[in-house]
Design a protein around this motif. Structure first.
Motif, PDB file in Angstrom:
ATOM      1  N   SER A 396       0.893  -1.161   0.000  1.00  0.00           N
ATOM      2  CA  SER A 396       0.000   0.000   0.000  1.00  0.00           C
ATOM      3  C   SER A 396       0.928   1.207   0.000  1.00  0.00           C
ATOM      4  N   ASN A 397       1.140   1.776  -1.163  1.00  0.00           N
ATOM      5  CA  ASN A 397       2.240   2.698  -1.409  1.00  0.00           C
ATOM      6  C   ASN A 397       2.226   3.912  -0.480  1.00  0.00           C
ATOM      7  N   GLY A 398       3.277   4.016   0.337  1.00  0.00           N
ATOM      8  CA  GLY A 398       3.392   5.118   1.266  1.00  0.00           C
ATOM      9  C   GLY A 398       2.864   4.817   2.646  1.00  0.00           C
ATOM     10  N   TYR A 399       2.276   3.630   2.830  1.00  0.00           N
ATOM     11  CA  TYR A 399       1.752   3.289   4.160  1.00  0.00           C
ATOM     12  C   TYR A 399       2.339   2.004   4.718  1.00  0.00           C
ATOM     13  N   SER A 400       2.281   0.911   3.957  1.00  0.00           N
ATOM     14  CA  SER A 400       2.754  -0.363   4.517  1.00  0.00           C
ATOM     15  C   SER A 400       3.049  -1.369   3.421  1.00  0.00           C
ATOM     16  N   ILE A 401       3.809  -2.379   3.807  1.00  0.00           N
ATOM     17  CA  ILE A 401       3.930  -3.627   3.061  1.00  0.00           C
ATOM     18  C   ILE A 401       3.413  -4.699   4.000  1.00  0.00           C
ATOM     19  N   ALA A 402       2.449  -5.477   3.563  1.00  0.00           N
ATOM     20  CA  ALA A 402       1.861  -6.513   4.417  1.00  0.00           C
ATOM     21  C   ALA A 402       2.053  -7.874   3.770  1.00  0.00           C
ATOM     22  N   THR A 403       2.457  -8.847   4.579  1.00  0.00           N
ATOM     23  CA  THR A 403       2.538 -10.222   4.110  1.00  0.00           C
ATOM     24  C   THR A 403       1.523 -11.064   4.884  1.00  0.00           C
ATOM     25  N   TYR A 404       0.890 -11.989   4.180  1.00  0.00           N
ATOM     26  CA  TYR A 404      -0.204 -12.781   4.744  1.00  0.00           C
ATOM     27  C   TYR A 404       0.202 -14.243   4.786  1.00  0.00           C
ATOM     28  N   ALA A 405       0.154 -14.817   5.977  1.00  0.00           N
ATOM     29  CA  ALA A 405       0.638 -16.179   6.187  1.00  0.00           C
ATOM     30  C   ALA A 405      -0.078 -17.192   5.295  1.00  0.00           C
ATOM     31  N   LYS A 406      -1.370 -17.001   5.082  1.00  0.00           N
ATOM     32  CA  LYS A 406      -2.150 -17.928   4.266  1.00  0.00           C
ATOM     33  C   LYS A 406      -2.451 -17.347   2.883  1.00  0.00           C
ATOM     34  N   GLY A 407      -1.733 -16.275   2.533  1.00  0.00           N
ATOM     35  CA  GLY A 407      -2.012 -15.612   1.267  1.00  0.00           C
ATOM     36  C   GLY A 407      -3.282 -14.781   1.373  1.00  0.00           C
ATOM     37  N   ILE A 408      -3.543 -14.014   0.330  1.00  0.00           N
ATOM     38  CA  ILE A 408      -4.768 -13.205   0.296  1.00  0.00           C
ATOM     39  C   ILE A 408      -5.216 -13.083  -1.153  1.00  0.00           C
ATOM     40  N   THR A 409      -6.515 -13.164  -1.373  1.00  0.00           N
ATOM     41  CA  THR A 409      -7.060 -13.156  -2.726  1.00  0.00           C
ATOM     42  C   THR A 409      -7.483 -11.753  -3.134  1.00  0.00           C
ATOM     43  N   LYS A 410      -7.660 -11.580  -4.431  1.00  0.00           N
ATOM     44  CA  LYS A 410      -8.120 -10.291  -4.950  1.00  0.00           C
ATOM     45  C   LYS A 410      -9.508  -9.982  -4.423  1.00  0.00           C
ATOM     46  N   GLU A 411     -10.337 -11.028  -4.275  1.00  0.00           N
ATOM     47  CA  GLU A 411     -11.690 -10.830  -3.764  1.00  0.00           C
ATOM     48  C   GLU A 411     -11.657 -10.326  -2.322  1.00  0.00           C
ATOM     49  N   GLU A 412     -10.751 -10.872  -1.522  1.00  0.00           N
ATOM     50  CA  GLU A 412     -10.634 -10.405  -0.138  1.00  0.00           C
ATOM     51  C   GLU A 412     -10.146  -8.959  -0.089  1.00  0.00           C
ATOM     52  N   LEU A 413      -9.263  -8.623  -1.000  1.00  0.00           N
ATOM     53  CA  LEU A 413      -8.712  -7.269  -1.006  1.00  0.00           C
ATOM     54  C   LEU A 413      -9.729  -6.229  -1.447  1.00  0.00           C
ATOM     55  N   GLN A 414     -10.839  -6.639  -2.029  1.00  0.00           N
ATOM     56  CA  GLN A 414     -11.884  -5.687  -2.393  1.00  0.00           C
ATOM     57  C   GLN A 414     -12.650  -5.191  -1.168  1.00  0.00           C
ATOM     58  N   LYS A 415     -12.513  -5.889  -0.040  1.00  0.00           N
ATOM     59  CA  LYS A 415     -13.214  -5.507   1.185  1.00  0.00           C
ATOM     60  C   LYS A 415     -12.199  -4.951   2.189  1.00  0.00           C
ATOM     61  N   PRO A 416     -12.354  -3.719   2.643  1.00  0.00           N
ATOM     62  CA  PRO A 416     -11.434  -3.175   3.640  1.00  0.00           C
ATOM     63  C   PRO A 416     -11.431  -4.007   4.920  1.00  0.00           C
ATOM     64  N   GLU A 417     -10.253  -4.141   5.510  1.00  0.00           N
ATOM     65  CA  GLU A 417     -10.114  -4.890   6.761  1.00  0.00           C
ATOM     66  C   GLU A 417     -10.528  -4.001   7.929  1.00  0.00           C
ATOM     67  N   HIS A 418     -11.419  -4.502   8.778  1.00  0.00           N
ATOM     68  CA  HIS A 418     -11.963  -3.695   9.880  1.00  0.00           C
ATOM     69  C   HIS A 418     -10.980  -3.678  11.059  1.00  0.00           C
ATOM     70  N   THR A 419      -9.962  -2.824  10.927  1.00  0.00           N
ATOM     71  CA  THR A 419      -8.943  -2.726  11.977  1.00  0.00           C
ATOM     72  C   THR A 419      -9.276  -1.649  13.005  1.00  0.00           C
ATOM     73  N   TRP A 420     -10.153  -0.708  12.651  1.00  0.00           N
ATOM     74  CA  TRP A 420     -10.410   0.452  13.506  1.00  0.00           C
ATOM     75  C   TRP A 420     -11.458   0.129  14.570  1.00  0.00           C
ATOM     76  N   LEU A 421     -11.629   1.061  15.514  1.00  0.00           N
ATOM     77  CA  LEU A 421     -12.608   0.893  16.578  1.00  0.00           C
ATOM     78  C   LEU A 421     -14.022   1.137  16.053  1.00  0.00           C
ATOM     79  N   GLY A 422     -14.997   0.640  16.810  1.00  0.00           N
ATOM     80  CA  GLY A 422     -16.388   0.927  16.452  1.00  0.00           C
ATOM     81  C   GLY A 422     -16.997  -0.178  15.631  1.00  0.00           C
ATOM     82  N   PRO A 423     -18.219   0.062  15.183  1.00  0.00           N
ATOM     83  CA  PRO A 423     -18.935   1.337  15.236  1.00  0.00           C
ATOM     84  C   PRO A 423     -19.661   1.534  16.566  1.00  0.00           C
ATOM     85  N   ARG A 424     -19.958   2.791  16.851  1.00  0.00           N
ATOM     86  CA  ARG A 424     -20.803   3.069  17.998  1.00  0.00           C
ATOM     87  C   ARG A 424     -22.229   2.647  17.653  1.00  0.00           C
TER      88      ARG A 424
END
Length: 494
Positions: A396-424
């Motif tokens: 993710s250019n300018g933010y991170s390089i991430a490696t996934y132990a079990k790999g990751i698919t293009k379909e999974e990458l279409q959905k943002p990962e819910h890392t943040w707090l919430g929702p209220r």
């Protein structure tokens, strides 16, 4: 006879010497380490991997360290789009090696430069935002903190910025000496800035914010089409894209456009209004209406938010409704925002980079967008663009390089990962929190087990390109890992 023999011997010796020299040169060339760049004029050609190890000494990292590096050559291509993610069928970086710049080792693993296509982007000096007046209301100290960020997105664009500043809520009398000094500094950086005190020294923060509309309208000229109201921690990655987006709306009509909150709780609380942190834009006719009803709206509203006062004034005195612009991000989410920055979005704005701004001891939590964004000097809209290498690595250019132990698919990458707090929680709603703004999200992964992140550490403009560093801190006694990427490209921009 003797003279003839001497000539023959001399010729034989010269021939033998020449043959020896040719053999020596052949083996020297064939055993030299591979080169992936040309040495600067006047310098001795060296292994480029070794050549750059000295730069690591300037980073705030602990040695020895596991390390890898890769050059990236960008190719702007007409017609190329900026996709959410691009698959690349090769590794991003070579095998890791333990290095210590103080010992000056040779790198064992080097890969040839990687070529990546990007969408064409304009020359920086060709961007013209002179028809937009930006306004901001803040504290003098907060404005000073924001200058490096403002320089990245606002300098040399032709846009004017007017800022209402006070020392504090307790001391609202302008410090003209400090204001003049700061204004001169910002103008020297190419930011067309004018600092002013409150229109009324009795105004609190919401009223100062609302008064920006009146201030900006009074500063209009014949070329002004829009006024934009932002927070001191609003960041526009591409002024070119922002201006193009505003161009989709007829500024001769009353227009109210901007970004709403990603969180449903905030939308329910405040309604469909443009949040200043994401960016709030009024066409000149709309600003004229608010200016004409300014005093009535001041007296009628009791809202504790300046951007809500603007929305209320529009609601009470016109039939215009907000036109939301999805690319303007309010980012009303706390905690780890990796899921946003790694989403592949092409943001028109980003907000809340001043995480925990109220606590000076926690400035390490600020998102260094001003430095992260340097790569845009080389590849334009590629900031936060994603590339998927092989099956398990995502840049993710300018933010991170991430490696996934079990790999990751293009379909999974279409959905943002819910890392943040919430929702209220919002009672009696069918919206689970982010459907209206983000859509479907995926569950967060366990760091260090399912996902390893090399987080952006630093970047530098050097050698005609941009050098980035990404760091993963080792657990326990494990060594830290540093990945270096060098972005360059000489293709003509459009």
């Amino acid at each position: 006879m003797i003279s003839s023999r001497n000539r023959i011997v001399t010729l034989m010796l010269l021939s033998l010497a020449a043959s020896t020299l040719l053999v020596h040169l052949y083996f020297r060339t064939s055993t030299a380490p591979p080169q992936d760049s040309v040495a600067p004029k006047g310098s001795k050609q060296q292994d480029p991997c070794r050549q750059r190890l000295g730069r690591l000494k300037d980073l705030n990292v602990k040695f020895p360290i596991k390390y890898a590096r890769r050059d990236i050559k960008i190719k702007p291509r007409l017609g190329a789009q900026r996709p959410s993610v691009t698959n690349v069928d090769e590794p991003l970086f070579p095998k890791l090696q333990i290095v210590d710049p103080g010992k000056d080792p040779m790198l064992e693993h080097c890969m040839p430069p990687l070529s990546l296509e990007v969408s064409p982007f304009p020359k920086k000096e060709s961007v013209d935002a002179s028809h937009v007046l930006f306004g901001m209301s803040t504290l003098l100290s907060r404005l000073e903190d924001s200058i490096p960020f403002l320089e990245r997105w606002l300098a040399h664009t032709g846009a004017n910025l007017f800022v209402i500043v006070v020392n504090s809520e307790e001391d609202r009398k302008p410090d003209k000496k400090k204001m003049s000094k700061l204004q001169s500094h910002m103008r020297d950086l190419g930011i067309k800035t004018t600092l002013v005190g409150p229109l009324d020294e009795q105004d609190d923060m919401p009223l100062r914010y609302f008064s920006l509309v009146k201030l900006l309208y009074s500063k209009r000229d014949k070329g002004t089409q829009w006024i934009g109201i932002v927070d001191d921690d609003t960041f526009f990655p591409s002024m070119h894209s922002l201006i193009n987006t505003l161009g989709n709306y007829d500024s001769r009509l009353q227009q109210y456009v901007g970004g709403i909150s990603e969180e449903w709780w905030s939308v329910v609380l405040y309604g469909l209004m443009a949040f200043g942190g994401a960016g709030l834009f009024l066409s000149l006719p709309m600003a004229a209406m608010i200016d004409s009803e300014y005093q009535a709206c001041r007296e009628q509203s009791s809202s504790g938010a300046g951007d809500m006062r603007i929305q209320e004034c529009i609601q009470w005195h016109s039939h215009v409704k907000l036109t939301p612009i999805p690319g303007l991000h309010q980012m009303d989410m706390g905690g780890d925002l990796s899921g946003v920055y790694e989403s592949g979005w092409r943001p028109l704005s980003l907000h809340h980079w001043k995480a925990d701004w109220w606590d000076d001891q926690r400035r390490e939590n600020w998102v260094p967008l001003d430095v992260m964004h340097l790569v845009a000097d080389v590849c334009g809209e590629c900031f936060l663009q994603r590339w998927h290498f092989g099956e398990d690595t995502v840049l993710s250019n300018g933010y991170s390089i991430a490696t996934y132990a079990k790999g990751i698919t293009k379909e999974e990458l279409q959905k943002p990962e819910h890392t943040w707090l919430g929702p209220r929680p919002v009672p009696d709603t069918f919206n689970p929190g982010y459907v209206h703004s983000i859509g479907t999200i995926r569950e967060p992964l366990k760091l260090e087990e399912e996902k390893i992140q090399y987080m952006f550490l630093d970047a530098q403009v050097v050698d005609g390109g941009v050098r980035q560093y990404y760091l993963h801190k080792g657990l326990g006694d494990e060594l830290d890992t540093l990945v270096e990427l060098f972005w360059s490209g000489k293709a003509e921009r459009v």
